[in-house]
Design an enzyme around this catalytic site. Structure first.
Site, PDB file in Angstrom:
ATOM      1  CB  ALA A  21     -69.212  79.227  36.221  1.00  0.00           C
ATOM      2  CE1 TYR A  22     -75.391  80.684  30.817  1.00  0.00           C
ATOM      3  CE2 TYR A  22     -73.857  82.242  29.839  1.00  0.00           C
ATOM      4  CZ  TYR A  22     -75.117  81.698  29.913  1.00  0.00           C
ATOM      5  OH  TYR A  22     -76.110  82.176  29.088  1.00  0.00           O
ATOM      6  CG  ASP A  37     -66.704  81.739  43.265  1.00  0.00           C
ATOM      7  OD1 ASP A  37     -65.935  81.601  44.242  1.00  0.00           O
ATOM      8  OD2 ASP A  37     -67.571  80.901  42.950  1.00  0.00           O
ATOM      9  CG  ASN A  56     -65.409  81.175  35.569  1.00  0.00           C
ATOM     10  OD1 ASN A  56     -64.721  80.271  36.037  1.00  0.00           O
ATOM     11  ND2 ASN A  56     -66.374  81.761  36.256  1.00  0.00           N
ATOM     12  CG  ASP A 106     -81.145  81.517  23.701  1.00  0.00           C
ATOM     13  OD1 ASP A 106     -81.756  81.834  22.673  1.00  0.00           O
ATOM     14  OD2 ASP A 106     -81.702  81.384  24.812  1.00  0.00           O
TER      15      ASP A 106
END
Length: 354
Positions: free
Chosen positions: A238-239, A97, A196, A226
């Site tokens: 993804a994240y 990716d 992304n 955070d």
């Protein structure tokens, strides 16, 4: 009537002549597939092949005498130095990716169609297997393939009151050519195209991040934790998914806002329309600065007075499908993330009648 997203097809106004081959760097297992693909493109299809210069500097390629005649036909380029955006008909990625994300970063405007082969570690965005690459590449050249338009984010970073450097003929005093950098009095403006996500985090500071999020000019919340992830539907798997967000199909026009470890039980990820403008700034009473990265690259510090503006880009990434947008996406969920994998519940045993 809403158009079926799976009906989008790749068509050529004229036969493609040039192809950009992106290969994952420092991966010996990709050398043979890369050579086979390049030989097939140049000798069988008479294509003009563009390859990044650092790929050909690999000793295994540079010292291969059999590959020499093919290598001489290549057109080479260097990232941040050479503009090839108007010279490429389509792109072939060999890797994972991250290779597709890198290909996206090379095109800050319109992106050619991308055919991604799964030769990396995850492969959520790379639906093609390399075993039958000849027939699959031929189908793409002939224009027989489904497409999914993966939306990107247009990100504008404005940094206030920074130390100014003299720019002469586009080159700074230290000899570095600034990429996508505009100089104004007392401010720097940088723009990025992101496939992304944009991640704003607290960096090395021990304090919570404290950033304000505006939507179309209105303050909607302050993130204390955070950090925060602003992602496309492509980046939702993804994240953002790792931080607890929902997964959105790439054909859905949306932007997702996901907090990273928020210090609030009620801060849930939200999805907003693709047409809005988001702005992220440090809160006036923030104890520390923040850091921002774009698809995991170009990481930089954000100070008081700086701003990050995010909108949906008018330049999506056309990703060529193996089957169709729906089948490919759910197969990726199953293969890469093992989505909803569970042992089947037993049915009731049928009792024999007495």
């Amino acid at each position: 009537h809403i158009q079926d997203p799976a009906s989008q097809r790749l068509t050529w106004n004229k036969p493609p002549k040039s192809v950009l081959v992106i290969k994952k760097i420092r991966d010996a297992s990709l050398l043979q597939p890369f050579k086979e693909l390049c030989v097939y493109l140049t000798e069988e299809n008479n294509m003009i092949v563009y390859v990044e210069k650092k790929v050909l500097e690999d000793p295994a390629i540079a010292n291969d005498e059999n590959f020499g005649p093919v290598k001489k036909k290549f057109c080479t380029f260097r990232e941040d130095y050479d503009d090839i955006s108007n010279q490429i008909d389509f792109i072939i990625c060999l890797g994972g990716d991250g290779t597709l994300l890198y290909a996206s970063s090379l095109f800050q405007g319109s992106v050619p169609p991308v055919m991604a082969f799964h030769l990396g570690s995850l492969g959520f965005l790379t639906p093609f297997n390399f075993e039958n690459f000849q027939s699959q590449v031929t189908q793409v050249i002939e224009g027989n393939a489904a497409l999914v338009l993966r939306s990107r984010l247009k990100v504008k970073v404005v940094k206030e009151h920074r130390e100014k450097t003299t720019v002469q003929n586009g080159i700074e005093e230290n000899g570095v050519v600034p990429a996508n950098l505009e100089k104004e009095v007392g401010k720097q403006i940088m723009q990025y195209q992101v496939l992304n996500e944009v991640v704003v985090d607290r960096g090395p500071s021990s304090y919570l991040s404290n950033v304000d999020v505006f939507l179309d000019g209105h303050l909607i919340t302050t993130v204390q934790g955070d950090g925060v992830i602003v992602s496309t539907p492509t980046g939702s798997t993804a994240y953002a998914a790792a931080a607890g967000a929902s997964m959105i199909h790439p054909n859905v026009p949306a932007i997702m806002i996901t907090p990273i470890c928020p210090h609030s039980l009620s801060f849930r990820p939200i999805v907003v329309p693709a047409g809005v403008e988001l702005k992220i700034m440090l809160s006036p009473d923030a104890r520390n600065t923040a850091w921002v990265s774009f698809d995991g690259r170009k990481r930089q510090e954000i100070c008081h007075g700086d701003s990050i503006s995010i909108t949906t880009s008018c330049y999506p990434l056309p990703s060529i499908c193996f089957r169709d947008p729906v089948s490919d996406w759910f197969e990726s969920l199953a293969e890469c993330l093992h989505w909803n994998v569970r042992k089947k519940q037993n049915n009731f045993a049928v009792e024999e009648e007495e």
